[in-house]
Design an enzyme around this catalytic site. Structure first.
Site: not given
Length: 300
Positions: A36-38, A43, A155-156, A159, A193
Site C-alpha cells: 500500500m506504499g509508504y 518492504h 508481520k501480518d 494475512q 503506520r
C-alpha cells in the site's frame, strides 16, 4: 539501471495485460510484491528477496479502500509515491503497478473473495470485512499481473495464512512467499503506520517487541508454558504500559489459526504446524500488530 519513468510504471490494467502478454513464451519468472506504499526497509527486504529469486520484479502500490472499515484511516493513510519510486529503483524493481482507485474499482464491487474460518478471529474480529477486502484486492492483483511468486511480510501473519489458503483453495498457480519481520534496532516492527506515533507513543510501543521476543527466547530455551499462562503473562506485561490499549493477545496454531486450549502447552509435539503468538494494541489512535512464531520442536 534505467531510471523509473512513466514508461515502466504501469497505471492501467491494459498496460499490465500487455506486460503479461509480452512475457509469454519467454520462460521468465515474475515476482509480485503487493504493497500500500509508504515503503520502508521491511518492504525493501521483500523486494530484495524477490529480486534474488526471479527474473522480473513487479511492485504494486495501491491503498485499497475496501479493506478499510468505517472510521479507519483510509483517507489519511500515509502516501509518498515519489519516495516509493526512488526505493523501487534502488532495489532494482522492473515495473511498478500504480493504479488509481477508479482503475481497480470502476464500478461498485459486487464480487468479493471470502476465506472462511481464518478471518473471523484476531484482526478479523475487530475489523469485520477487512480480510474480504484484502483477499479481493490481492486476487485482482494476482490476476492482473500473473506472477509466479508473490511476497508478503510475516508481520501480518494472519494475512499470510489467509492468502495462502485462498491460493490453495482456488488452485491458482502462484507461490506465496512469506518473509521475516524487519525491526528497528530497538525492536519495533517496521510499519507504515509508525509515522502516526508521537515520540512518547513510539517509546511505549516497544512493550510489544520486548515481550514477544522474550516469549520467543523462552521457547527456544524450552521454557514450559501453557497457552493460558502465556496469554495471561503477555496481557499483564503489556498492560503495565499506561499508553497501551489491548485489542487482543492470542496464541493460535500456524498456519491453521486454531486457538490453543487453556492447558495446551506451547511446546506440544502434537500441534498442527507452528504456534503464532500475536498481539494488536493501540497507542493513542494508532493500532499496531506484532507477532512471533514458535517453531514446533521435532523429536529425533
Amino acid at each position: 539501471m534505467m531510471t523509473l519513468t512513466t514508461i515502466n510504471t504501469l497505471r492501467t490494467k491494459l498496460e499490465a495485460a500487455r506486460f503479461a502478454a509480452a512475457r509469454e513464451g519467454r520462460s521468465l519468472k515474475v515476482a509480485l510484491v503487493p504493497t500500500m506504499g509508504y515503503l520502508h526497509e521491511g518492504h525493501a527486504s521483500l523486494l530484495r528477496k524477490a529480486r534474488a529469486e526471479n527474473d522480473l520484479v513487479v511492485l504494486s502500490i495501491f491503498v485499497n479502500p475496501i479493506q478499510f472499515g468505517p472510521g479507519e484511516d483510509f483517507e489519511r493513510y500515509p502516501r509518498n509515491p515519489e519516495q516509493d519510486l526512488a526505493l523501487a529503483e534502488k532495489e532494482g524493481v522492473d515495473l511498478v503497478f500504480l493504479p488509481e482507485v477508479e482503475e481497480m474499482y470502476p464500478a461498485p464491487t459486487r464480487t468479493q473473495i471470502k476465506v472462511s474460518g481464518l478471518t473471523e478471529l484476531l484482526c478479523g474480529a475487530s475489523r469485520p470485512g477487512h480480510f474480504d477486502g484484502v483477499t479481493t484486492v490481492v486476487g485482482k492483483l494476482l490476476h492482473i499481473v500473473g506472477p509466479d511468486r508473490a511476497y508478503f511480510g510475516q508481520k501480518d501473519a494472519q494475512q499470510v495464512a489467509v492468502i495462502t489458503q485462498m491460493v490453495q483453495d482456488l488452485n491458482w498457480n502462484v507461490e506465496i512467499v512469506p518473509c521475516p519481520i524487519v525491526r528497528e534496532q530497538d525492536g519495533l516492527a517496521l510499519s507504515s503506520r509508525n509515522v502516526y506515533l508521537s515520540t512518547e507513543e513510539r517509546q511505549a510501543a516497544l512493550v510489544l517487541s520486548r515481550n514477544l521476543l522474550e516469549v520467543q527466547a523462552g521457547s527456544q530455551a524450552e521454557e514450559v508454558l501453557t497457552a493460558s499462562t502465556l496469554r495471561e503473562q503477555l496481557r499483564k506485561n503489556i498492560s503495565l504500559e499506561p499508553l497501551a490499549v489491548i485489542d487482543y493477545v492470542e496464541v493460535v496454531s500456524f498456519p491453521g489459526l486454531e486457538p490453543l486450549g487453556p492447558e495446551e502447552r506451547v511446546d506440544d509435539q502434537g500441534q498442527d504446524g507452528d504456534i503464532l503468538v500475536a498481539v494488536a494494541v493501540k497507542f493513542g489512535s494508532t493500532r499496531l500488530i506484532d507477532n512471533v512464531i514458535l517453531t514446533k520442536k521435532v523429536n529425533v
